[in-house]
Structures are given as C-alpha cells and as structure tokens.
Write a protein that holds these residues in place. Structure first.
Motif, short mmCIF file in Angstrom:
data_model
loop_
_atom_site.label_atom_id
_atom_site.label_comp_id
_atom_site.label_asym_id
_atom_site.label_seq_id
_atom_site.Cartn_x
_atom_site.Cartn_y
_atom_site.Cartn_z
N THR A 1 -27.64 -2.55 -30.12
CA THR A 1 -28.25 -1.22 -30.20
C THR A 1 -29.77 -1.22 -30.28
OG1 THR A 1 -27.92 -1.26 -32.60
CG2 THR A 1 -26.21 -0.21 -31.28
N ALA A 2 -30.39 -2.31 -30.75
CA ALA A 2 -31.85 -2.31 -30.90
C ALA A 2 -32.58 -2.35 -29.56
CB ALA A 2 -32.29 -3.46 -31.79
N PRO A 3 -32.20 -3.25 -28.62
CA PRO A 3 -32.94 -3.32 -27.36
C PRO A 3 -32.98 -2.00 -26.59
CG PRO A 3 -31.62 -5.29 -27.63
CD PRO A 3 -31.20 -4.34 -28.72
N MET B 1 -27.87 -10.63 -21.73
CA MET B 1 -27.10 -10.10 -22.86
C MET B 1 -25.80 -9.48 -22.37
SD MET B 1 -29.75 -7.97 -25.21
CE MET B 1 -31.16 -8.70 -26.01
N LEU B 2 -25.92 -8.60 -21.37
CA LEU B 2 -24.74 -7.91 -20.87
C LEU B 2 -23.76 -8.88 -20.21
CD1 LEU B 2 -26.42 -4.69 -19.44
CD2 LEU B 2 -24.66 -4.78 -21.21
N ALA B 3 -24.29 -9.88 -19.54
CA ALA B 3 -23.42 -10.84 -18.87
C ALA B 3 -22.52 -11.56 -19.87
CB ALA B 3 -24.26 -11.86 -18.09
N GLU B 4 -23.00 -11.72 -21.10
CA GLU B 4 -22.23 -12.42 -22.12
C GLU B 4 -21.09 -11.58 -22.68
OE1 GLU B 4 -22.35 -15.43 -23.13
OE2 GLU B 4 -24.20 -16.18 -22.24
N MET C 1 -41.53 -4.94 -17.14
CA MET C 1 -40.17 -4.44 -17.37
C MET C 1 -39.15 -5.17 -16.52
SD MET C 1 -38.01 -2.65 -18.95
CE MET C 1 -39.02 -1.59 -19.97
N ILE C 2 -39.53 -5.57 -15.32
CA ILE C 2 -38.62 -6.36 -14.49
C ILE C 2 -38.22 -7.64 -15.21
CG2 ILE C 2 -38.46 -7.73 -12.37
CD1 ILE C 2 -40.11 -5.58 -10.97
N VAL C 3 -39.19 -8.30 -15.84
CA VAL C 3 -38.91 -9.53 -16.60
C VAL C 3 -37.95 -9.22 -17.75
CG1 VAL C 3 -39.91 -11.33 -18.05
CG2 VAL C 3 -41.12 -10.58 -15.98
N LYS C 4 -38.20 -8.13 -18.46
CA LYS C 4 -37.34 -7.78 -19.61
C LYS C 4 -35.92 -7.47 -19.16
CE LYS C 4 -41.45 -5.84 -21.70
NZ LYS C 4 -42.25 -4.61 -21.84
N GLU C 5 -35.80 -6.79 -18.03
CA GLU C 5 -34.47 -6.45 -17.53
C GLU C 5 -33.69 -7.70 -17.12
OE1 GLU C 5 -35.36 -1.97 -15.69
OE2 GLU C 5 -35.11 -3.69 -14.35
N GLU C 6 -34.37 -8.59 -16.37
CA GLU C 6 -33.65 -9.70 -15.77
C GLU C 6 -33.52 -10.92 -16.68
OE1 GLU C 6 -34.89 -10.59 -11.82
OE2 GLU C 6 -34.73 -8.51 -11.14
N ASP C 7 -34.47 -11.12 -17.59
CA ASP C 7 -34.43 -12.30 -18.46
C ASP C 7 -33.85 -12.01 -19.83
OD1 ASP C 7 -35.55 -13.61 -16.37
OD2 ASP C 7 -37.51 -13.94 -17.28
N ILE C 8 -33.77 -10.74 -20.20
CA ILE C 8 -33.28 -10.40 -21.54
C ILE C 8 -32.06 -9.49 -21.47
CG2 ILE C 8 -33.87 -9.30 -23.73
CD1 ILE C 8 -36.76 -10.15 -23.29
N MET C 9 -32.21 -8.32 -20.83
CA MET C 9 -31.11 -7.34 -20.85
C MET C 9 -29.88 -7.83 -20.09
SD MET C 9 -31.04 -3.42 -19.40
CE MET C 9 -30.99 -3.97 -17.68
N LEU D 1 -23.18 0.79 -22.40
CA LEU D 1 -22.41 -0.45 -22.43
C LEU D 1 -22.92 -1.38 -23.54
CD1 LEU D 1 -20.17 -2.05 -21.12
CD2 LEU D 1 -21.78 -2.83 -19.37
N MET D 2 -24.24 -1.43 -23.71
CA MET D 2 -24.82 -2.23 -24.78
C MET D 2 -24.42 -1.67 -26.15
SD MET D 2 -28.56 -2.90 -23.03
CE MET D 2 -29.14 -4.26 -24.03
N ASP D 3 -24.45 -0.35 -26.27
CA ASP D 3 -23.99 0.29 -27.51
C ASP D 3 -22.57 -0.12 -27.85
OD1 ASP D 3 -26.30 1.63 -28.07
OD2 ASP D 3 -25.61 3.59 -27.43
#
Length: 454
Positions: free
Chosen positions: A163-165, A223-226, A212-220, A156-158
């Motif tokens: 693509t970088a994250p 991004m997807l929500a937007e 990784m939990i922080v990266k998933e919830e605060d970053i990934m 979905l991000m692709d």
C-alpha cells in the motif's frame, strides 16, 4: 522516532538513513552511510523502510518529495527483479506498459530534448519550436499511461498489502502531469518567455518522466511480478481498454493460457516477497489507520458476470424494473455515479460510455481513500467523516478540467429513513454543454405561447 516495528536489522538501518534525509540531512553523508552498510538492497527492504516512515507519522507526500532522492540513493545497489518470459507476450499489461515507456523515452531523448537544444541555438519561432510544441502535446497523453496504472495496477498492489508505494507514486504522477502542462503552456505563449525559463520547464518534465520509467520498471513491476497471478493480470487486461493508451494502438486481447492458470494454482499463494509485504502490512495497518485516519481496504474480488434473469424484477418503491432494464438506464444517464458503502469501500459505479473519471472493475471492494491521489485524501476523509457523524449530507464542487470542460461534482450521504448511514453517492456531470445553452423555445414564433424548453 519510535523503534521500528519488528523490522530486519538491515531495514532498521535503511529507516535511519531515510529518516536522516527526511530531516534535511546531507545527501552525500546519507550516501556514504548507505555504501558503508550495503553492497546491495532489495526492493522489499526499501518498501519496508518507507512504510515504516509513514507508520511513524511522515506524510506520504513528504516521501513523494524525496522519491527521486531515494532512487538516487539506492540506484546502483537495487537488486533488479526478474520478469518472466510470460510478461514479454504481446498484449500482456506488463508488455504494454513497457512498450509505452520505450516510446515515451524515445519521444523525450530523440525528439523533445534535441529540438529544445536546436531551438535554443537558433531562437525565435521556427521548425524546432513547432516540433517541440508537438512533442509536448504528445507527452501530455502520458495521462492515460498513468491513469491505467492508478486504476488497474494500484488496486492489485492494494490487494496484496503493497500500500505504501501507490500512495507515493500517485502523488508523483500528478506532479509530472503538472510539469508537462506547465512546459506546454510556456512554449505556446505569445510572446515566448525567456528561453532559459522554457529550458528549465521542459528539462524538468523530461527528467521526472524518465525517472518514473525507472520506478515503474525496476520497482513497481518486479513487486507485482512476485505476487500477481495470471488471473490478476487477466483482470487488469480486461480493464485497460476503457482507459486508453499512450502513443500506441490498443493491444491484442491477451489472456493467460490454461497451463499458466494451472501452474499458478499449484504454487503457494504468495512468494517470499509477497509474504513479506503482507506481513509488513499486518504489522503496520493499525498504525497507518491511526496516523493517516484512512481505513485499509478489505479487498474483495468483483463478482463474476452472471447471466441476467429476464423474468427477474426489482422493486424500486415507485415501480419495478428488470436488472437488464436497470443497467440499460444507468448507461444512458448523463452523469457518472459511484457508490461507496458505510465501510468507505467502493461497491458500484455506473458504466456510461464517456466517463469524466476512469473507473475499472478492479476498484470494487477497494478503500475509497486509496482511489484518490494523496493530496486529495484529506478532503475526501473530511467529507466522509461529516457524513458518518451526521453533520453533513451533501457537498458540492465544480472545477475546470484541462481548461475546457466545466465539471460539477456532488457527494451525497445515503441514509435509511431512521438516519442510519448506508454510504455515499458520488455524482459527476460534465456541465460544459449545459452552460453553453441559451434561452430557447419549444415552439416556433408562430406558437400560441412561449413555452420554455424542458
């Protein structure tokens, strides 16, 4: 380093700071430089800066190594993304991922680490060692959490040019799997290793999982929500059950409401953040392709499932089959099949009940390179390049999966009769059972001859 590609001055400054760190610069100096320039920073700016480093030749695996350093650098300044109430609905993929994270967090902070401390105090084989062993076995099931992310959210991000994250995060996921496996092996060893060796391994695994939990919830997820639409999330939900879940029961079958679909149809295609990600992707796509030698995906939505015509027949040169018969046969074959076309995009996979590797419909139309973790991409590139160039037609591998299953893999070039390359067929087989077979006879000892089993 070359001049950044049309980035905002703030992003250019971030690139300079991250480059300083990548070249071995002192973290405290980098932190001081960052604090002087930034009161806060947006996830999109961080992504743009990391992507610029990749475009200028930095291996994504190097960013992966610095991932926790970057999080520490930006931690207090990241402007949190907003997740709407729709994501807090039972069965929504975001709700499910966050629920798993809560349970994983509790497993680590309320069971694994307290048991580790108690065991260190008492020593020997006791109740706390057994509980620690079980907690680590439970933590091993995080593989399903990561596999779901890699096979449903990364495509979905692709799709939206982010693509970088995924390239970085997938590599970190694999590292975490390795840290947990190592900790599991140490606590199960006889005799037990030094308690400080066990402590270091368990705490390393726990630290990386929590980060990784922080990266998933605060970053990934922000991004997807937007950028993701309700229809996108419905596709993710449809693919989740085939992979499985970590420490939770399968969620209810969430679907977006008609109102959510209608509201999304009336919104612009992408929000400001989504447009920014896409623009960055367009600016850097050519450079990424040259640096990484990996084609960016020309992602296409999977076709809708259409009713099968029971009268239709497909000519297969040695006979004819209906689509229904063909699908049923592919489901029965004891091998995983995946077809990658001449443009290196995934076009089809066989849907057998017990796959070796997870596959989801989100993968259709995706670059095959982005379907592999960073450490595997050079090997995949080498194989497919040899197929394209005609220097090879088949590559074969075998390995032990989790120390229990013997997996045989083949990559086979598919060509027309004139030699034109059509694509690659990946064939995977769990050969554990086959390797365990002994010589056997078709008939009993009373048989007239000893005809071997076929």
């Amino acid at each position: 380093m070359t001049e950044p590609h049309n980035l905002h001055p703030r992003q250019q400054q971030l690139v300079k700071i991250l480059t300083f760190l990548s070249n071995g610069g002192n973290f405290n100096q980098a932190k001081q430089l960052f604090d002087q320039e930034f009161a806060n920073v947006d996830v999109a700016e961080i992504t743009a800066a990391e992507r610029e480093l990749i475009a200028n030749g930095l291996d994504p695996r190097e960013i992966q190594k610095l991932c926790n350093v970057h999080v520490a650098l930006f931690k207090d300044a990241i402007v949190p993304g907003k997740l709407t109430a729709a994501f807090d609905t039972l069965g929504h993929p975001v709700y499910t991922l966050k629920l798993e994270n809560k349970i994983i967090d509790s497993l680590i902070n309320d069971e694994l680490l307290p048991c580790l401390k108690k065991w260190q105090q008492d020593g020997g084989e006791n109740e706390y060692l057994k509980r620690m062993q079980q907690a680590l076995k439970d933590l091993m099931t995080i593989d399903r959490h990561y596999a779901r992310k890699e096979n449903t959210l990364f495509p979905l991000m692709d799709k939206y040019g982010i693509t970088a994250p995924p390239k970085v995060m997938w590599g970190v996921d694999d590292d975490i799997r390795g840290y947990i496996k190592k900790a599991c092996q140490l606590v199960d060893q006889q005799p037990l290793p030094d308690k400080y060796v066990i402590e270091a391994a368990v705490e390393k695994a726990a630290q990386e999982v929590l980060a990784m939990i922080v990266k998933e919830e605060d970053i990934m997820l922000p991004m997807l929500a937007e950028v993701a639409t309700p229809a996108d999330w419905a596709r993710v939900r449809a693919d989740e059950d085939s992979i499985g879940y970590t420490l939770i029961s399968p969620p209810i079958n969430w679907q977006p409401t008609e109102q959510e679909l209608a509201d999304a149809a009336n919104k612009p295609t992408n929000s400001a953040l989504g447009q920014q990600f896409n623009e960055i992707a367009k600016q850097l796509a050519a450079t990424d392709a040259q640096v990484n030698q990996i084609t960016q995906p020309n992602h296409q939505e999977p076709a809708a499932n259409l009713p099968l015509d029971p009268q239709a027949r497909i000519d297969l040169a040695t006979g004819q089959l209906s689509p229904e018969e063909l699908i049923a046969i592919f489901k029965l074959l004891p091998v995983d099949l995946t077809f990658v076309d001449a443009a290196d995009q995934v076009r089809w996979y066989s849907d057998i009940p017990d796959r070796i590797f997870p596959r989801t419909k989100s993968v259709i139309g995706r670059s095959v390179y982005n379907c592999h973790p960073p450490k595997a991409q050079p090997k995949v590139k080498k194989i497919l390049t040899s197929f394209h160039e005609g220097t090879s037609d088949r590559e074969e591998f075998w390995f032990s999966l989790h120390g229990e299953r013997f997996i045989h893999l083949e990559y086979i070039a598919v060509r027309r009769e004139d030699g034109t390359y059509l694509g690659c067929l990946e064939v995977g087989q769990d050969a554990t059972y086959l390797r365990s077979l002994k010589d056997c006879l078709l008939y009993t000892s009373d048989a007239a001859d000893d005809t071997p089993c076929v």
